[in-house]
Design a protein around this motif. Structure first.
Motif, PDB file in Angstrom:
ATOM      1  N   LEU A 322      32.605  42.596  39.311  1.00 26.12           N
ATOM      2  CA  LEU A 322      33.168  41.938  38.139  1.00 26.12           C
ATOM      3  C   LEU A 322      32.590  40.527  38.040  1.00 26.12           C
ATOM      4  O   LEU A 322      32.293  39.890  39.054  1.00 26.12           O
ATOM      5  CB  LEU A 322      34.683  41.895  38.219  1.00 26.12           C
ATOM      6  N   ASP A 323      32.459  40.040  36.818  1.00 23.14           N
ATOM      7  CA  ASP A 323      31.698  38.802  36.612  1.00 23.14           C
ATOM      8  C   ASP A 323      32.501  37.516  36.831  1.00 23.14           C
ATOM      9  O   ASP A 323      31.982  36.422  36.637  1.00 23.14           O
ATOM     10  CB  ASP A 323      31.067  38.797  35.217  1.00 23.14           C
ATOM     11  N   GLU A 324      33.775  37.630  37.183  1.00 24.71           N
ATOM     12  CA  GLU A 324      34.631  36.485  37.492  1.00 24.71           C
ATOM     13  C   GLU A 324      34.923  35.610  36.282  1.00 24.71           C
ATOM     14  O   GLU A 324      35.421  34.496  36.423  1.00 24.71           O
ATOM     15  CB  GLU A 324      34.036  35.617  38.612  1.00 24.71           C
ATOM     16  N   ALA A 325      34.628  36.065  35.076  1.00 22.70           N
ATOM     17  CA  ALA A 325      34.999  35.310  33.883  1.00 22.70           C
ATOM     18  C   ALA A 325      36.522  35.268  33.768  1.00 22.70           C
ATOM     19  O   ALA A 325      37.229  36.134  34.285  1.00 22.70           O
ATOM     20  CB  ALA A 325      34.393  35.956  32.644  1.00 22.70           C
ATOM     21  N   THR A 326      37.028  34.250  33.069  1.00 23.11           N
ATOM     22  CA  THR A 326      38.488  34.119  32.946  1.00 23.11           C
ATOM     23  C   THR A 326      39.100  35.300  32.203  1.00 23.11           C
ATOM     24  O   THR A 326      40.274  35.620  32.405  1.00 23.11           O
ATOM     25  CB  THR A 326      38.843  32.818  32.213  1.00 23.11           C
ATOM     26  N   SER A 327      38.327  35.962  31.347  1.00 25.41           N
ATOM     27  CA  SER A 327      38.844  37.109  30.591  1.00 25.41           C
ATOM     28  C   SER A 327      38.696  38.428  31.343  1.00 25.41           C
ATOM     29  O   SER A 327      39.125  39.476  30.851  1.00 25.41           O
ATOM     30  CB  SER A 327      38.114  37.217  29.249  1.00 25.41           C
ATOM     31  N   THR A 328      38.088  38.395  32.529  1.00 23.75           N
ATOM     32  CA  THR A 328      37.846  39.607  33.310  1.00 23.75           C
ATOM     33  C   THR A 328      38.952  39.788  34.346  1.00 23.75           C
ATOM     34  O   THR A 328      39.342  38.826  35.013  1.00 23.75           O
ATOM     35  CB  THR A 328      36.478  39.533  34.003  1.00 23.75           C
ATOM     36  N   SER A 329      39.442  41.006  34.482  1.00 24.28           N
ATOM     37  CA  SER A 329      40.507  41.262  35.461  1.00 24.28           C
ATOM     38  C   SER A 329      40.524  42.740  35.808  1.00 24.28           C
ATOM     39  O   SER A 329      39.925  43.578  35.124  1.00 24.28           O
ATOM     40  CB  SER A 329      41.873  40.847  34.902  1.00 24.28           C
ATOM     41  N   VAL A 330      41.230  43.056  36.882  1.00 25.37           N
ATOM     42  CA  VAL A 330      41.445  44.451  37.260  1.00 25.37           C
ATOM     43  C   VAL A 330      42.888  44.627  37.710  1.00 25.37           C
ATOM     44  O   VAL A 330      43.435  43.796  38.438  1.00 25.37           O
ATOM     45  CB  VAL A 330      40.468  44.904  38.368  1.00 25.37           C
ATOM     46  N   THR A 331      43.505  45.715  37.232  1.00 22.71           N
ATOM     47  CA  THR A 331      44.840  46.104  37.675  1.00 22.71           C
ATOM     48  C   THR A 331      44.758  47.532  38.200  1.00 22.71           C
ATOM     49  O   THR A 331      44.263  48.426  37.510  1.00 22.71           O
ATOM     50  CB  THR A 331      45.857  46.038  36.521  1.00 22.71           C
ATOM     51  N   ILE A 332      45.232  47.714  39.424  1.00 26.26           N
ATOM     52  CA  ILE A 332      45.280  49.041  40.040  1.00 26.26           C
ATOM     53  C   ILE A 332      46.743  49.326  40.333  1.00 26.26           C
ATOM     54  O   ILE A 332      47.375  48.623  41.129  1.00 26.26           O
ATOM     55  CB  ILE A 332      44.414  49.087  41.309  1.00 26.26           C
ATOM     56  N   ARG A 333      47.278  50.343  39.690  1.00 30.23           N
ATOM     57  CA  ARG A 333      48.723  50.581  39.741  1.00 30.23           C
ATOM     58  C   ARG A 333      49.003  52.060  39.962  1.00 30.23           C
ATOM     59  O   ARG A 333      48.469  52.925  39.275  1.00 30.23           O
ATOM     60  CB  ARG A 333      49.349  50.102  38.421  1.00 30.23           C
ATOM     61  N   ARG A 334      49.837  52.348  40.939  1.00 23.07           N
ATOM     62  CA  ARG A 334      50.231  53.734  41.254  1.00 23.07           C
ATOM     63  C   ARG A 334      49.001  54.620  41.447  1.00 23.07           C
ATOM     64  O   ARG A 334      48.870  55.693  40.841  1.00 23.07           O
ATOM     65  CB  ARG A 334      51.162  54.291  40.176  1.00 23.07           C
ATOM     66  N   VAL A 335      48.124  54.174  42.301  1.00 28.90           N
ATOM     67  CA  VAL A 335      46.902  54.912  42.615  1.00 28.90           C
ATOM     68  C   VAL A 335      46.957  55.350  44.064  1.00 28.90           C
ATOM     69  O   VAL A 335      47.397  54.586  44.936  1.00 28.90           O
ATOM     70  CB  VAL A 335      45.656  54.033  42.371  1.00 28.90           C
TER      71      VAL A 335
END
Length: 646
Positions: A322-335
């Motif tokens: 991931l490019d670490e931009a402020t608009s970039t994120s990841v959510t991992i839920r119930r995996v």
């Protein structure tokens, strides 16, 4: 005024013409006809004579021909009937073109799906029965080394659903084993295809109820996307990777990239096309790749939830680029991420990992198939690897994490303005596979290690058990108490706390919501530590290891880690299982393996998945231009991060 009337008339006529072009529905069925024989506008067989008859086409290639002039328009629907449809050289409906001819069979792929008019007027390519559970999804079969079975390059506002995408070969492209490697040098090449779905520069796509399996290369190869959603999609048994996001220049994504009710498994392995038996698994040290989900440098807001990522021959979820931009994120839920040969989960930048079960049995493939020793526990096999940049926040909360790699959680990067919050997790250690085999018998995994990082790491409400040096970080953490889970043995790990577990009602956070099984938390005075909220179930089954017994066995050999061929769970299990604490019935495991959409459509998907997983574990376990230009020569191995530990 005299000039105004003609102009107005023209505008009215143009508007009328546009309105007159209403979206059409076209049909494909195995008993249909060619483009000259049928209009495609009726769900009827070709009568056997005549031209331009009101009947269906006989192949998706009629609607999406290789000369790149689609016979459907943006906003139209193509309904494909049950049955098998070849895609590639020699397929019914194939038309030779400038790019598709006898000596360029790899380029005999369909034209790109025309983009829809808007999110409300998508172009739809659907299997018949898409609105009734997809009981008999049509099968698109790539043949003769075709580059891709399905083409979404430049396709915006599209819906693709209720399809099976595969080939009819047991091979892997470029494999080092002659018995597994696909024929690329001499025609005929055989009934194999490189990629299931290719996509680039595509916006607003909804992929659902797809079974993408057995391809010689990648299940999905997609980059340069914006606002893509996958729901009830299975990407399994593809020879190089499940989802590969590196499509050359322009691979970065943006917007919302959503994976929901997705299974990504056994990628880096071949599949026997007649039985779906797994064989020929390989990874990077042998010249392959093996990630379940991997990308090039990318942006986007990634969400992966209610999904199962397991038994891939490298990393499970690799979002380390991931490019670490402020608009970039990841959510991992119930995996549930389990038995991937590298790291189970990797993230970079702003991240949230919650309510998940992460089982780092990274040496599952030891002495199996074509996997080398160096492919075991790649990147040190850390179960969770988290990188942050300056000013970024990563939160890991309410997960149950176990593993046999170097550490359960590795953090890296970031400065004093970066924060990693590790809250209310159950961390259960095991014998460190690599250390144990390297002359340090009995060495345990560490709970957490910070590698080249000055980020603040805040521990609150976590339970540490059976970890290296009895690690117990400062903070309100629970250490040195057996967790009393249903079974902590790595080979059949069951994360539910049982009666008397010290995890019950001990979480320090006030967060509500639902747990891994979709049940509300808290249940009781406070939430429980870990991924699963205890609901008052009875004690663990007799003979299970709830945690009172620490890991002592020699994991370098380990249980049932030998053998070269493996039966799938569907071949091992039959019967119907009852959901604990529920009056309803779960589904047959064989049905789950044959049609996971039945299971994924259930409202209690996570709970059913856990029950099926327990049943499975009780048996013997189973052992486009830049891309198109480069993949015709042997590609380089995929990239992977490096782990570190104390």
């Amino acid at each position: 005024m005299s000039g105004f009337v003609p102009v107005l008339t023209v505008l009215v006529l143009l508007g009328a013409a546009t309105s007159a072009h209403a979206a059409q529905t076209y049909y494909v069925r195995t008993d249909g006809g060619s483009a000259g024989q049928c209009t495609g506008l009726a769900d009827a067989p070709y009568p056997g004579h005549g031209k331009d008859q009101a009947c269906a086409w006989n192949s998706p290639l009629v609607a999406l021909p290789t000369h790149d002039m689609a016979r459907i328009d943006g906003g139209d629907t193509l309904l494909i009937g049950p049955g098998d449809y070849l895609v590639g050289w020699g397929a019914p409906g194939l038309e030779e073109s400038e790019r598709c001819y006898g000596d360029a069979r790899y380029d005999c792929y369909p034209s790109a799906v025309p983009g829809g008019r808007s999110s409300d007027q998508r172009t739809r390519i659907l299997g018949r029965g898409h609105d009734a559970g997809c009981a008999a999804s049509p099968r698109l079969i790539g043949v003769e080394r075709v580059d891709m079975v399905f083409n979404l390059e430049g396709s915006d506002h599209v819906e693709i659903g209720c399809l099976e995408i595969t080939d009819r070969s047991d091979c892997i492209e470029f494999h080092t084993d002659d018995a597994v490697r696909c024929e690329r040098d001499s025609q005929p090449f055989g009934e194999w295809a490189s990629v299931g779905i290719w996509a680039k520069n595509s916006r607003d796509a909804w992929l659902h109820d797809l079974d993408i399996h057995g391809l010689a290369g990648r299940g999905i190869m997609a980059g340069g996307l914006r606002d893509w959603t996958l729901e009830r999609v299975r990407i399994n048994g593809n020879g190089w990777a499940g989802w590969d996001g590196d499509v050359g220049d322009g691979s970065s994504n943006s917007g919302d990239i959503v994976f929901r009710h997705v299974e990504i498994a056994w990628n880096g392995c071949a599949e026997r096309w007649k039985t779906r038996e797994i064989h020929g698994c390989w990874a990077q040290e042998a010249g392959g790749y093996g990630d379940g989900l991997g990308t090039a440098s990318t942006g986007g807001r990634w969400l992966i939830e209610d999904s199962n990522v397991h038994h891939n021959t490298s990393d499970g979820i690799d979002l380390l680029y991931l490019d670490e931009a402020t608009s970039t994120s990841v959510t991992i839920r119930r995996v549930r991420a389990e038995a991937n040969a590298g790291n189970q989960v990797k993230t970079l930048g702003n991240a949230l990992i919650e309510d998940s079960v992460i089982v780092g049995s990274c040496a599952y493939f030891n002495e199996k198939f074509d996997m080398t020793w160096s492919d075991q526990c790649r990147a040190m096999g850390n179960a969770v690897s988290i990188g942050v940049g300056d000013g970024q926040l990563a939160t890991v909360r309410h997960n149950t994490i176990t593993g046999e790699g170097d550490c359960l959680i590795l953090t890296s990067g970031g400065g004093p303005s970066s924060t990693i919050a590790i809250e209310d997790n159950a961390l259960v250690g095991n014998i460190d596979f690599l250390a144990d085999a390297d002359g340090n018998p009995g060495e345990l995994t560490c709970g957490h290690y910070a590698d080249d990082s000055r980020a603040k790491v805040l521990f609150t409400g976590n339970a540490f058990w059976n970890v290296k040096h009895d690690q117990c970080p400062p903070g309100d953490n629970l250490c040195g108490k057996a967790p009393r889970l249903a079974d902590i043995d790595l080979d059949h790990f069951q994360p539910a706390p049982v009666a008397g577990s010290p995890l019950i009602d001990q979480a320090t956070g006030s967060r509500g919501g639902v747990d891994f099984l979709g049940r509300p938390r808290p249940h009781g005075a406070a939430s429980d530590i870990g991924a699963i909220e205890w609901q008052g179930e009875a004690a663990a089954a007799p003979g299970s290891n709830t945690g009172e017994t620490r890991a002592t066995r020699d994991k370098a050999a380990g249980p049932d880690r030998s053998g070269t061929t493996t039966a799938t769970p569907a071949q091992r299990r039959t019967g119907v299982l009852k959901l604990p604490g529920n009056a309803g019935w779960c589904v047959e495991p064989a049905l789950f393996m044959g049609n996971p959409l039945v299971l994924m459509s259930r409202p209690d998907f996570a709970r059913c998945l856990l029950v099926l997983h327990a049943a499975w574990q009780s048996t013997a376990r189973p052992g486009a231009t830049a891309y198109r230009a480069s993949h015709r020569a042997a590609p380089t191995s995929g990239t992977g991060g490096n782990g570190a530990g104390p």
